[in-house]
Each structure stands twice: as C-alpha cells, then as structure tokens.
Design an enzyme around this catalytic site. Structure first.
Site, PDB file in Angstrom:
ATOM      1  N   GLU A 222     -10.726   5.491  -5.470  1.00 14.25           N
ATOM      2  CA  GLU A 222      -9.609   4.766  -6.105  1.00 14.25           C
ATOM      3  C   GLU A 222      -9.722   3.270  -5.814  1.00 14.25           C
ATOM      4  O   GLU A 222      -9.703   2.857  -4.663  1.00 14.25           O
ATOM      5  CB  GLU A 222      -8.284   5.330  -5.554  1.00 14.25           C
ATOM      6  CG  GLU A 222      -7.046   4.608  -6.036  1.00 14.25           C
ATOM      7  CD  GLU A 222      -5.759   5.152  -5.384  1.00 14.25           C
ATOM      8  OE1 GLU A 222      -5.845   5.984  -4.454  1.00 14.25           O
ATOM      9  OE2 GLU A 222      -4.681   4.699  -5.786  1.00 14.25           O
ATOM     10  N   ASP A 256      -5.241   4.440 -10.637  1.00 14.22           N
ATOM     11  CA  ASP A 256      -3.855   4.293 -10.182  1.00 14.22           C
ATOM     12  C   ASP A 256      -3.201   3.244 -11.084  1.00 14.22           C
ATOM     13  O   ASP A 256      -3.722   2.129 -11.234  1.00 14.22           O
ATOM     14  CB  ASP A 256      -3.829   3.856  -8.714  1.00 14.22           C
ATOM     15  CG  ASP A 256      -2.417   3.745  -8.153  1.00 14.22           C
ATOM     16  OD1 ASP A 256      -2.100   4.441  -7.180  1.00 14.22           O
ATOM     17  OD2 ASP A 256      -1.630   2.920  -8.678  1.00 14.22           O
TER      18      ASP A 256
HETATM   19  C1  RNT Z   1      -2.430   2.490  -2.310  1.00 19.74           C
HETATM   20  C2  RNT Z   1      -3.004   3.629  -3.071  1.00 19.74           C
HETATM   21  C3  RNT Z   1      -3.005   4.942  -2.367  1.00 19.74           C
HETATM   22  C4  RNT Z   1      -1.729   5.215  -1.596  1.00 19.74           C
HETATM   23  C5  RNT Z   1      -1.577   6.626  -1.110  1.00 19.74           C
HETATM   24  C6  RNT Z   1      -0.517   6.755  -0.094  1.00 19.74           C
HETATM   25  O1  RNT Z   1      -2.293   1.368  -3.042  1.00 19.74           O
HETATM   26  O2  RNT Z   1      -2.356   3.759  -4.293  1.00 19.74           O
HETATM   27  O3  RNT Z   1      -3.325   5.962  -3.240  1.00 19.74           O
HETATM   28  O4  RNT Z   1      -0.617   4.882  -2.334  1.00 19.74           O
HETATM   29  O5  RNT Z   1      -2.792   7.089  -0.693  1.00 19.74           O
HETATM   30 ZN    ZN Z   2      -2.790   5.512  -5.463  1.00 20.18          ZN
END
Ligand code: RNT
Ligand code: ZN
Length: 416
Positions: A222, A256
């Site tokens: 991510e 995200d």
């Molecule tokens: C942080 C990311 C990540 C977290 C979680 C808690 O910016 O989005 O995924 O929010 O892992």
């Molecule tokens: Zn996230």
C-alpha cells in the site's frame, strides 16, 4: 412496504435495471471491516507505545473497547446492523496472548491469533491481515523495512514473514483467501539527500518477505503520498509500488482512497489496474484535506469507486476493505455508518443502467449519456436499499441507531 418496493422495481425496470439481480449480486460481495475503528488502533499489546507512523486518531469519545472481549462485543453489535457478506480485517498488534505469554512482533505465531479464528468461525467471517510496522520501539528514525540499520530492517523483515504465515493460517482455517497488506510509514520529515538507497532497501526487504510461497494469501503493498511528520519523502510511493507489483506478479497493489493527491481518485485507477491484474485490494476511507481517515460517507467519490467495480465487472476481483478511524464519535456507530455506506454505494452502482450507458458511449451519444446519468440520480434508490436490508434481516431504516444508543448507555458508558 411491498408496494413501495414494487413501484421502485418497475421504475428501475423502465431503464432496463433488474433490482432483484442487483440485490442478489450485492449479497455475495464481501466487505472487509477493519477491527481498528473499535479502539483507535490501540491494539492488544498493552505496550504503552503511542500511535505512530504519520497517522492520527483524534477525539476522546468515551466507551472505547479496552480489551479483546470488549472489542469482540462491539464488533458483533456493529455486525448486527450491517447487511451483506462481511469479513474482518485485523492488524498484527491485535494478537491475543495467553496469560503470562508475550512475544515481540517478529516472533508472532498463528496460535496468537487462534481466538480471532474462533470468533471468525462463530460469525462466518473471513480474516484479512495487516502486519503492524508502526507504534513500536523498533521503528527507528521513522524507518522500518528501508532502514540502513540492518538490525532494525531484519526485525521488520521477520515481522513481515511471520505475518504472512499467520495469514496463510487464516486462509487454511477459514477456507477463504486472506489479504495480507504491507503498509509502512517509512519516510523523512525534511528533504533527504538520497532518495534511492531507502527504496533499494525496501525492494530487497519485500523480496525477502514475499519469498515463501503461501497458498491462500493475497499479498499486497500500500503506497502513500505523505504522512504527518513525514512530509518530504515517502519511501513506499505510488510509483515505487506500481513498479514493484509489475515486476512481482504475485503481489498486488492495494489502493487506499486517502493516499493520493487531492484530485486523484482511486475509482479512476481501477480500470487501469484491472487491465493487468486479476485482483485489486482496496482500503476505502474518506480523506478531508489530507489522509484524515474520516468515516466513509456516501460521497460521489465512494459512488465512483463502486460504479467502477460494477462497470469493470469486477465484483469478485476488487477486494473491498475499509480503513478509517474516528475517536470523536461512538465507535460502534462509526463502524455501522461506514459499512452501510459502502454497501449502499455498491447497490447504487448495481442499480445503474450500465449496459445502456455503455451503448450510448459507443455510439458517441454524449447528450444521452449526460441525460441518463443525471436522470438516474433521482430514481427511488432508498426503496430498494430498504428492501435489501429487510431481506438481510437488518434494520431497513434509521431504527438501528436507537439500538446503538442503548448499547452505548448500557455497555460502553459503563466502561469507565
Ligand atoms: C495508513 C494506511 C494504513 C493504516 C492501517 C491502520 O495511512 O492507510 O492502511 O490506516 O493499516
Ligand atoms: Zn490504508
């Protein structure tokens, strides 16, 4: 009630939309609900470490879950008001240790998550997983997998490997895949001199973490633009991970919705990724000015994400997960509101006359396209949503809120 639904059904039918088919499709789309909304990402380690990694939970609403039992109870309460197929997303910092036993994150084993598996089985949930690369003393100078300190880097590589094995255990126990998502906050507050070395180290760390073949695990990475206190440079940028997954085809790019520049929407990225990959995992959140992780509401952005999933025929390819955290309101209500909104957006998208719209595009009928896009906005969506909830055995209207208020009064407020 039937009358209202039936009249909505024929309104949609006039546009060639089958409301029954839409509800049948939605029923099978899993939404992975994140455990960390329940306790502001505190976790169960009782380490006393403050939340780090450039993310922040603000707000001090009373009644937050303080342990595994309370978290489970709150989550179950939320689930009782959410229609559709549900999963739970855990973080590694939610390991449940037996009395007197505690291991560090690089030594975590499947058995430390056995109580969660039991909970998942009882409630028919799949489990997704997230190694926790933040809120820990081994995060040194805001670096983990890209740290030049080999001791630090190896600790986090071991954590990544341990977490993938735990995800494989979830998959095996529950008979469904487990998304295992690597997000690291590694970065610099001010402009670094060498942007290449940390990325080379991260690439090598990921190669080590992903080396083992583990059935049932959907590995993903991510990216992020920046974090609070890490404004100048993020090692795991979008370009870095797009290229990483392009060259490591067993690993997927998790999008995200709070991690891109303000005018970029992840809805627009789905078709691009789906041209090349069979899965696109998501973290759906709501960014306000920055990656503020507000509770997901029924915004145009959210509808666009759902619309793209449906239009790309990717209901089984896009793995929808939620990722928001608000400590200023009732946390159980936050779970319910965000999850119901995700389901609403998906239903909204399934109720669009997509075949007709596509045909108009192919025929260059842009006036018709605009006309229809606008016309369908005021179709009786709520009648279908309410019917769906009724059939799913959850509150169709706003009545669920009274139950949460009662729970707040009788359970959460008594926590002290
Ligand atoms: C942080 C990311 C990540 C977290 C979680 C808690 O910016 O989005 O995924 O929010 O892992
Ligand atoms: Zn996230």
């Amino acid at each position: 009630m039937d009358q209202i639904y039936n009249s909505a059904k024929s309104r949609y039918a006039a546009f060639g939309v089958d409301t029954e088919a839409a509800m049948a499709a939605l029923k099978n789309v899993p939404v992975s609900i994140h455990c960390w909304q329940g306790d502001d990402i505190t976790g169960l380690e009782n380490s006393g470490e403050a939340l780090s990694g450039g993310i922040q939970v603000t707000g001090n609403y009373p009644g937050k879950a303080r342990n595994f039992e309370e978290l489970k109870a709150d989550f179950k309460k939320a689930l009782s008001h959410i229609p559709g197929c549900k999963r739970i997303s855990l973080h590694a910092c939610y390991a449940v240790f037996a009395e007197g036993e505690k291991v560090d994150r690089d030594q975590l084993l499947p058995r430390h998550f056995a109580p969660w598996v039991e909970f998942a089985k009882e409630n028919h949930l799949g489990i997704d997983f997230n190694p926790t690369f933040f809120s820990h003393p081994m995060v040194k100078n805001n670096l983990t997998l890209s740290s030049p300190d080999e001791n630090v880097r190896q600790f986090w590589i071991r954590h990544g490997i341990a977490c993938r094995r735990i995800a494989a255990y979830f998959a095996k126990e529950l008979g469904t895949h487990s998304v295992c998502n690597v997000w690291i906050a590694d970065g610099y507050k001010d402009v670094p001199a060498d942007k290449l070395a940390p990325r080379k180290l991260l690439r090598d760390s990921l190669d080590q973490i992903f080396a083992e073949d583990l059935p049932g695990v959907v590995d993903c990475v991510e990216s992020k633009v920046f974090g609070i206190g890490l404004e100048a440079y993020t090692v795991g940028s979008s370009e870095f991970y797009f290229n990483y997954v392009a060259t490591h085809t067993k690993v997927y790019n998790l999008l995200d919705s709070g991690h891109y520049y303000p005018t970029e929407t992840i809805g627009d990225k789905l078709s691009a990724l789906l041209c090349f990959r069979d899965k696109v995992p998501l973290h759906v959140t709501r960014a306000m000015h920055w990656d503020s992780d507000h509770v997901v509401t029924l915004t145009d952005d959210l509808k666009e994400i759902a619309q793209e999933i449906v239009r790309c025929d990717a209901l089984d390819k896009v793995l929808v997960g939620l990722d928001y955290f608000d400590g200023s309101i009732n946390r159980v209500a936050a779970w319910v509101i965000g999850s119901r909104n995700m389901q609403k957006a998906l239903l909204w998208a399934l109720l669009m006359p997509n075949a007709q719209l596509r045909k108009m595009q192919q025929e260059n009928d842009y006036t018709g396209l605009l006309f229809l896009h606008e016309e369908i906005k005021t179709l009786p969506f709520s009648a279908v949503w309410e019917e769906y909830c009724r059939r799913e055995g959850v509150a169709a209207d706003e009545s669920w809120y009274a139950d949460i208020k009662e729970y707040e009064q009788n359970v959460q407020m008594k926590r002290g």
